[in-house]
Structure formats: structure tokens, C-alpha cells
Design a protein around this motif. Structure first.
Motif, PDB file in Angstrom:
ATOM      1  N   GLY A 154      30.302  69.760  94.548  1.00 20.97           N
ATOM      2  CA  GLY A 154      30.729  68.888  95.639  1.00 20.97           C
ATOM      3  C   GLY A 154      31.569  67.707  95.162  1.00 20.97           C
ATOM      4  O   GLY A 154      32.069  66.930  95.966  1.00 20.97           O
ATOM      5  N   TYR A 155      31.696  67.544  93.844  1.00 21.68           N
ATOM      6  CA  TYR A 155      32.407  66.374  93.305  1.00 21.68           C
ATOM      7  C   TYR A 155      33.686  66.775  92.556  1.00 21.68           C
ATOM      8  O   TYR A 155      34.152  66.068  91.683  1.00 21.68           O
ATOM      9  CB  TYR A 155      31.469  65.547  92.403  1.00 21.68           C
ATOM     10  N   GLU A 156      34.254  67.927  92.939  1.00 21.20           N
ATOM     11  CA  GLU A 156      35.423  68.460  92.223  1.00 21.20           C
ATOM     12  C   GLU A 156      36.646  67.538  92.362  1.00 21.20           C
ATOM     13  O   GLU A 156      37.371  67.298  91.395  1.00 21.20           O
ATOM     14  CB  GLU A 156      35.764  69.871  92.720  1.00 21.20           C
ATOM     15  N   ALA A 157      36.860  67.008  93.582  1.00 14.16           N
ATOM     16  CA  ALA A 157      38.031  66.146  93.805  1.00 14.16           C
ATOM     17  C   ALA A 157      37.909  64.872  92.967  1.00 14.16           C
ATOM     18  O   ALA A 157      38.879  64.384  92.376  1.00 14.16           O
ATOM     19  CB  ALA A 157      38.150  65.796  95.282  1.00 14.16           C
ATOM     20  N   LYS A 158      36.722  64.346  92.902  1.00 14.74           N
ATOM     21  CA  LYS A 158      36.477  63.137  92.097  1.00 14.74           C
ATOM     22  C   LYS A 158      36.764  63.411  90.619  1.00 14.74           C
ATOM     23  O   LYS A 158      37.317  62.578  89.906  1.00 14.74           O
ATOM     24  CB  LYS A 158      35.017  62.694  92.316  1.00 14.74           C
ATOM     25  N   LEU A 159      36.419  64.626  90.180  1.00 14.38           N
ATOM     26  CA  LEU A 159      36.671  64.995  88.782  1.00 14.38           C
ATOM     27  C   LEU A 159      38.178  65.007  88.505  1.00 14.38           C
ATOM     28  O   LEU A 159      38.631  64.503  87.470  1.00 14.38           O
ATOM     29  CB  LEU A 159      36.039  66.357  88.461  1.00 14.38           C
ATOM     30  N   ASP A 160      38.959  65.551  89.440  1.00 16.79           N
ATOM     31  CA  ASP A 160      40.422  65.547  89.286  1.00 16.79           C
ATOM     32  C   ASP A 160      40.936  64.123  89.167  1.00 16.79           C
ATOM     33  O   ASP A 160      41.754  63.799  88.295  1.00 16.79           O
ATOM     34  CB  ASP A 160      41.096  66.192  90.515  1.00 16.79           C
ATOM     35  N   GLU A 161      40.438  63.259  90.051  1.00 18.37           N
ATOM     36  CA  GLU A 161      40.861  61.846  90.054  1.00 18.37           C
ATOM     37  C   GLU A 161      40.567  61.202  88.690  1.00 18.37           C
ATOM     38  O   GLU A 161      41.399  60.509  88.120  1.00 18.37           O
ATOM     39  CB  GLU A 161      40.094  61.134  91.173  1.00 18.37           C
ATOM     40  N   LEU A 162      39.388  61.489  88.168  1.00 16.36           N
ATOM     41  CA  LEU A 162      38.992  60.911  86.878  1.00 16.36           C
ATOM     42  C   LEU A 162      39.859  61.420  85.738  1.00 16.36           C
ATOM     43  O   LEU A 162      40.254  60.661  84.848  1.00 16.36           O
ATOM     44  CB  LEU A 162      37.538  61.282  86.580  1.00 16.36           C
ATOM     45  N   LYS A 163      40.138  62.725  85.786  1.00 15.98           N
ATOM     46  CA  LYS A 163      40.948  63.310  84.703  1.00 15.98           C
ATOM     47  C   LYS A 163      42.330  62.676  84.689  1.00 15.98           C
ATOM     48  O   LYS A 163      42.865  62.373  83.629  1.00 15.98           O
ATOM     49  CB  LYS A 163      41.040  64.826  84.888  1.00 15.98           C
ATOM     50  N   LYS A 164      42.900  62.475  85.876  1.00 11.21           N
ATOM     51  CA  LYS A 164      44.230  61.845  85.960  1.00 11.21           C
ATOM     52  C   LYS A 164      44.173  60.424  85.410  1.00 11.21           C
ATOM     53  O   LYS A 164      45.033  60.002  84.642  1.00 11.21           O
ATOM     54  CB  LYS A 164      44.716  61.820  87.417  1.00 11.21           C
ATOM     55  N   ALA A 165      43.143  59.689  85.799  1.00 13.40           N
ATOM     56  CA  ALA A 165      43.007  58.304  85.338  1.00 13.40           C
ATOM     57  C   ALA A 165      42.866  58.264  83.822  1.00 13.40           C
ATOM     58  O   ALA A 165      43.448  57.408  83.146  1.00 13.40           O
ATOM     59  CB  ALA A 165      41.806  57.655  86.003  1.00 13.40           C
ATOM     60  N   GLU A 166      42.135  59.204  83.265  1.00 13.95           N
ATOM     61  CA  GLU A 166      41.924  59.203  81.804  1.00 13.95           C
ATOM     62  C   GLU A 166      43.187  59.602  81.064  1.00 13.95           C
ATOM     63  O   GLU A 166      43.473  59.105  79.981  1.00 13.95           O
ATOM     64  CB  GLU A 166      40.722  60.083  81.449  1.00 13.95           C
ATOM     65  N   GLU A 167      43.947  60.507  81.664  1.00 15.18           N
ATOM     66  CA  GLU A 167      45.226  60.915  81.080  1.00 15.18           C
ATOM     67  C   GLU A 167      46.162  59.697  80.988  1.00 15.18           C
ATOM     68  O   GLU A 167      46.747  59.412  79.951  1.00 15.18           O
ATOM     69  CB  GLU A 167      45.818  62.015  81.985  1.00 15.18           C
ATOM     70  N   ALA A 168      46.225  58.948  82.114  1.00 16.07           N
ATOM     71  CA  ALA A 168      47.118  57.779  82.176  1.00 16.07           C
ATOM     72  C   ALA A 168      46.711  56.726  81.149  1.00 16.07           C
ATOM     73  O   ALA A 168      47.534  55.977  80.642  1.00 16.07           O
ATOM     74  CB  ALA A 168      47.086  57.189  83.572  1.00 16.07           C
ATOM     75  N   LYS A 169      45.444  56.675  80.827  1.00 19.41           N
ATOM     76  CA  LYS A 169      44.917  55.645  79.917  1.00 19.41           C
ATOM     77  C   LYS A 169      45.343  55.803  78.472  1.00 19.41           C
ATOM     78  O   LYS A 169      45.153  54.908  77.662  1.00 19.41           O
ATOM     79  CB  LYS A 169      43.380  55.698  79.964  1.00 19.41           C
ATOM     80  N   LYS A 170      45.910  56.964  78.168  1.00 17.17           N
ATOM     81  CA  LYS A 170      46.314  57.178  76.765  1.00 17.17           C
ATOM     82  C   LYS A 170      47.387  56.177  76.338  1.00 17.17           C
ATOM     83  O   LYS A 170      47.544  55.917  75.148  1.00 17.17           O
ATOM     84  CB  LYS A 170      46.821  58.612  76.592  1.00 17.17           C
ATOM     85  N   LYS A 171      48.104  55.621  77.306  1.00 15.20           N
ATOM     86  CA  LYS A 171      49.230  54.728  77.025  1.00 15.20           C
ATOM     87  C   LYS A 171      48.879  53.504  76.194  1.00 15.20           C
ATOM     88  O   LYS A 171      49.554  53.149  75.256  1.00 15.20           O
ATOM     89  CB  LYS A 171      49.839  54.255  78.355  1.00 15.20           C
ATOM     90  N   LEU A 172      47.844  52.801  76.577  1.00 16.54           N
ATOM     91  CA  LEU A 172      47.603  51.465  76.003  1.00 16.54           C
ATOM     92  C   LEU A 172      46.447  51.403  75.021  1.00 16.54           C
ATOM     93  O   LEU A 172      45.713  50.443  74.952  1.00 16.54           O
ATOM     94  CB  LEU A 172      47.378  50.455  77.147  1.00 16.54           C
ATOM     95  N   ILE A 173      46.278  52.482  74.281  1.00 20.78           N
ATOM     96  CA  ILE A 173      45.250  52.413  73.234  1.00 20.78           C
ATOM     97  C   ILE A 173      45.974  52.282  71.899  1.00 20.78           C
ATOM     98  O   ILE A 173      46.827  53.095  71.575  1.00 20.78           O
ATOM     99  CB  ILE A 173      44.370  53.687  73.256  1.00 20.78           C
TER     100      ILE A 173
END
Ligand code: PA5
Length: 475
Positions: free
Chosen positions: A455-474
Motif C-alpha cells: 500500500g506504500y508503493e507510491a511513497k517508495l517511488d517518492e523516496l527513491k527520487k528524493a534520495e537520487e537527487a541527494k547525491k548532488k551535495l555530498i
């Protein structure tokens, strides 16, 4: 035989007092609260006090000191059984299902309770496991014998992931050690109908206690959530409840300026409006150090709220800071005196410590040390409290002091009820719901998604996108 709290005289001698002089301009200067400001707010206080009276029936936590005689009886019976059969009692719970038990144990049991030899301890060892750090849970297995341990799993909702994972772990641990008898080693404290824990409890015939309907986590210490662990450790839970009842009576005063909880809340709300976004709680007693954690949750989760009014977003709340006298004099008091005017400090002072230690004459030839000799550590801590209170006041920072004649079951029951009433009244004054916590849902849902809950598949997609974007500023 008669218990000490049945004597009116004793009860009155143990009454908590609220000293709020140093919140006022008269003592603290222009940064304080003017008497006229308080007077101006009177109509609001009267209205809020009336609403508190009207809602008395809804605030089920307020009834806990009065409606649990049957429950207390069952708790005492179960506690006696645990005390006979166990070496360790492990509470599994988090947030409102753990902070109360930790605070009460620290306040009312021997300060080194678990280190005492069994013969000197008033009950089995107590562990309150309020984290799922794998190292912590693994290390627990090294210090308890499952055959001589009872786990009290506490979750009001019966579905908190952290607590349910701990239950799964404990059940497995017990099954491996004692087989089918594991059921004897688990006590469930949960809602009577809702959630998964009650299902498990019924199916497995577990001993069960209930979190009454309408009693939220952070207001639940005085129900079986807190009372069972306390009783297991030999704490007098009837006196604890009597203390809460005594404070409830003091807090039934309708004139806010004469009501200890209402005046505390009123001053804090005025301070918030003057930009004090930080609330420091600084007890001068090790026994009360974890009351600060309990208070931090109560104050933060109850008042940290967002309201949308006429299209505008209003945000409320004060950040609680945990501080301990005298320890944090050497860590934070520099900030409290010379730092910005963004905080209020609530001291808790104790008039009589349960033990005292003399400072003997040893190096009388060294004047820099000799002046200490002949005093006691109790005198020293009290003097340091007065000195710090003075230093904070002369630097113009608002502070107040809750005076506890002693730390015992009766006074602690009062303190718990005092803070709960203060929080509820502050919620009324701010016009917010002090009893919900919508802001913690996002994190819970994201955890469900990451762990693959259906039931939380859409939330998982949202999280994956957010984590992908985060690679920038590490870096
Ligand atoms: O105050 C609260 O409501 C929370 O801190 C809860 O107590 C915490 O999330 C644990 O909830 P539960 O008792 O349902 O497991």
C-alpha cells in the motif's frame, strides 16, 4: 494500616509550590512579563479555564487518579507475581510508552537500582528499551536470562513498527529458551480493541493491561503504561496517584493566577509571544533528570503545531531543552546568562534530598578548599541552585522554580499532573489541539514504504527520487 498520604497534614507538607517571581519585570527587568500584561489577559484565561472545565470529561488522563482502583489491584497482583518469579523486567515501548516509566523509575527507585545486589533491590532489574538500535537489543541478550525475565510490551496503537519488531524479537528469544512457556513471559499493555497487539494477546492468552480510550501516549504515565513497571520495582503507585489527585484539586482553581498549572502555562505563552522559543527544564536532582525527557516530549509534541487560518500558516511551539543542575552549570549556563533572550528556564529545586553526604575536614590548611568542609553536599547543591537562579535573573532572563519539598511518590505524582495540566492549558490558550501528533505520520509512512509494507508503493517511488537527487551535495 494507614498510609502516610491519608493524612491531610502530611499531604499539605508535601505540596509543590510554583515560584514565578523571576518571570516578572519587577525581578528580571524589561525582558520580563509586566503585571499589566497578565491582568490584560484575564478574560482569555477565564475563558480557557472554563473550556478546561467543560472538557474535563473528555480529558480521560485527568481521571486516571480517580478511576483505577480495580486496575491498581490487578497491577499489584501481577507485580507481586513478577517480583516472585523474575530477575529482570523489560519494557518494550517508545515515546509515550517508555518515557514515563524511565522517568518514574529514575525518580523513585534507588539511583543505582540495577547495580544493587538482588537482596538490596526492591524488585527485579528494570530495562526500558526505547530504541531499536540493533547493538542495544543484541547487548540486552547478554545480560538477561530469558527464563527469569518478563517482557512488558507497551503500545497503545498496537502497531508501532519499532515496538512490534521488538516483540517479534523477544518472542523468538523466549521461544528458543523456554518453548511454549514464552506466553508466561510476555505482558501486553495496549488498547482494549484496536491494533495488532491485542489480537496477539488474545490468541496467545497473554496477561494484558489496557491503555484507556482517550489517554494519549504522552499523557499515559499514570495508567498501566507506567504503573506496572513502577509497582514491579516496589514503587508505591497508590501514593503516586494520590499525588496526582492532590494536584488535580489544586489545578481545579478557576482563577488562572492562583492555579499552579495555569499560571505556568500563561507565563510560558506570554514568553513565547515575546520570542522565547526555547523552554529549558533544569531540575537540581539526578533523580529528576529523566523527567526532562518526559517533559520534552509532552511539551514538544503537544504544542509543536501548524494551523492554517484565513489562508495563513501559523506555527506554534517551544523547543524543550534538557538541562541538569549542577552538571550543566558547567556546560550551558554561560549561554543562559550571556546568550540571546530566546528562552525561559524552569528550575525544579528540592528542599530535602533523601540522603546527604558530609564534606569532611581533610585539607584545612588550604583556604581555597577548607571553606567547603563542614558543609554537606546537600547544602552545596542548594547553594549552587540559588546562586545560578540569581545569576540568570540578574542577567535579565526569565526563569521560574517548581519547589519540591522532597522527591517521593506523592510529590512526583503532583509534578506529572502539574505538567500535564500546564500543557493542556497552554494548548487552550494557543487555540491548538494539544493531544494529536499529525506531524509524525510522514516519517512513519516513509518507513513503511522503505520496508515494503503493501500500500506504500507510491511513497517508495517518492523516496527513491528524493534520495537520487541527494547525491548532488555530498562531499
Ligand atoms: O505521544 C505519542 O502519542 C507518541 O510518542 C507515542 O506514544 C509513540 O509513538 C508510541 O506509540 P504507541 O504507544 O502507539 O506504540
Amino acid at each position: 494500616h494507614m498510609k502516610r498520604f491519608e493524612s491531610r497534614e502530611w499531604r499539605d507538607s508535601m505540596r509543590l509550590r510554583v515560584d514565578y517571581n523571576n518571570m516578572m519585570q519587577e525581578f528580571v527587568g524589561m525582558r520580563g512579563i509586566g503585571a499589566a500584561m497578565l491582568a490584560e489577559q484575564r478574560p482569555q484565561y477565564e475563558a480557557a479555564a472554563l473550556r478546561m472545565e467543560e472538557k474535563r470529561g473528555e480529558m480521560k488522563w485527568r481521571q486516571l487518579p480517580f478511576n483505577q482502583s480495580e486496575v491498581v489491584h490487578q497491577i499489584l497482583e501481577t507485580a507481586a507475581w513478577v517480583r516472585r518469579n523474575c530477575d529482570a523486567f523489560v519494557v518494550l515501548g517508545i515515546g509515550g510508552s517508555a518515557l514515563g516509566p524511565i522517568a518514574v523509575q529514575q525518580a523513585l527507585s534507588h539511583l543505582r537500582y540495577n547495580d544493587l545486589p538482588a537482596a538490596k533491590r526492591s524488585g527485579p532489574k528494570l530495562y526500558v528499551e526505547d530504541n531499536i538500535d540493533p547493538e542495544r537489543m543484541a547487548s540486552l541478550m547478554d545480560v538477561i536470562d530469558p527464563a527469569r525475565t518478563v517482557f512488558n510490551v507497551i503500545t497503545k496503537s498496537g502497531s508501532t513498527s519499532e515496538t512490534m519488531s521488538q516483540l517479534l524479537w523477544a518472542t523468538d528469544f523466549l521461544k528458543n529458551a523456554v518453548g511454549d512457556a514464552w506466553r508466561e513471559h510476555v505482558i501486553a499493555t495496549t488498547d482494549a480493541e484496536k491494533g495488532n497487539l491485542i489480537k496477539i494477546a488474545k490468541e496467545n492468552d497473554l496477561r494484558t493491561f489496557f491503555v484507556p480510550d482517550g489517554v494519549g501516549g504522552r499523557f499515559s504515565e499514570l495508567c498501566p503504561v507506567g504503573l506496572l513497571a513502577a509497582a514491579v520495582c516496589g514503587i508505591d503507585i497508590e501514593e503516586l496517584l494520590a499525588g496526582a489527585a492532590y494536584m488535580d484539586a489544586l489545578c481545579s482553581e478557576q482563577d488562572a493566577l492562583k492555579n499552579p498549572a495555569y499560571i505556568l502555562a500563561a507565563l510560558e505563552v506570554l514568553a513565547m509571544k515575546q520570542g522565547c522559543n526555547i523552554s529549558v527544564l533544569m531540575p537540581y536532582a539526578d533523580s529528576l533528570r529523566f523527567m526532562s525527557d518526559w517533559y520534552a516530549q509532552l511539551w514538544a509534541e503537544s504544542l509543536g503545531k501548524k494551523l492554517v487560518k484565513d489562508g495563513k500558516v501559523l506555527r506554534f511551539g517551544q523547543t524543550p531543552v534538557k538541562s541538569l543542575g549542577v552538571t550543566d552549570q558547567h556546560s550551558q549556563v554561560q549561554l543562559y546568562t550571556d546568550g540571546p533572550f530566546d528562552k525561559t528556564i524552569t528550575f525544579i529545586s528540592v528542599e530535602k534530598y533523601r540522603s546527604d553526604v558530609a564534606v569532611p575536614h581533610v585539607f584545612d590548611d588550604i583556604p581555597g578548599i577548607a571553606f567547603l568542609s563542614g558543609h554537606s553536599l546537600g547544602e552545596l547543591i542548594s547553594a549552587e541552585f540559588r546562586a545560578t537562579e540569581h545569576a540568570v535573573t540578574v542577567s535579565g532572563h526569565m526563569n521560574k522554580n517548581i519547589i519540591m519539598p522532597e522527591v517521593n511518590e506523592f510529590t512526583l505524582g503532583q509534578l506529572i499532573m502539574l505538567f500535564e495540566m500546564q500543557t493542556a492549558f497552554a494548548g487552550e490558550l494557543l487555540g491548538i489541539d494539544a493531544f494529536d501528533q499529525p506531524g509524525v505520520e510522514e516519517g512513519k509512512n516513509a518507513t513503511y514504504a522503505l520496508l515494503g509494507k503493501p500500500g506504500y508503493e507510491a511513497k517508495l517511488d517518492e523516496l527513491k527520487k528524493a534520495e537520487e537527487a541527494k547525491k548532488k551535495l555530498i562531499v
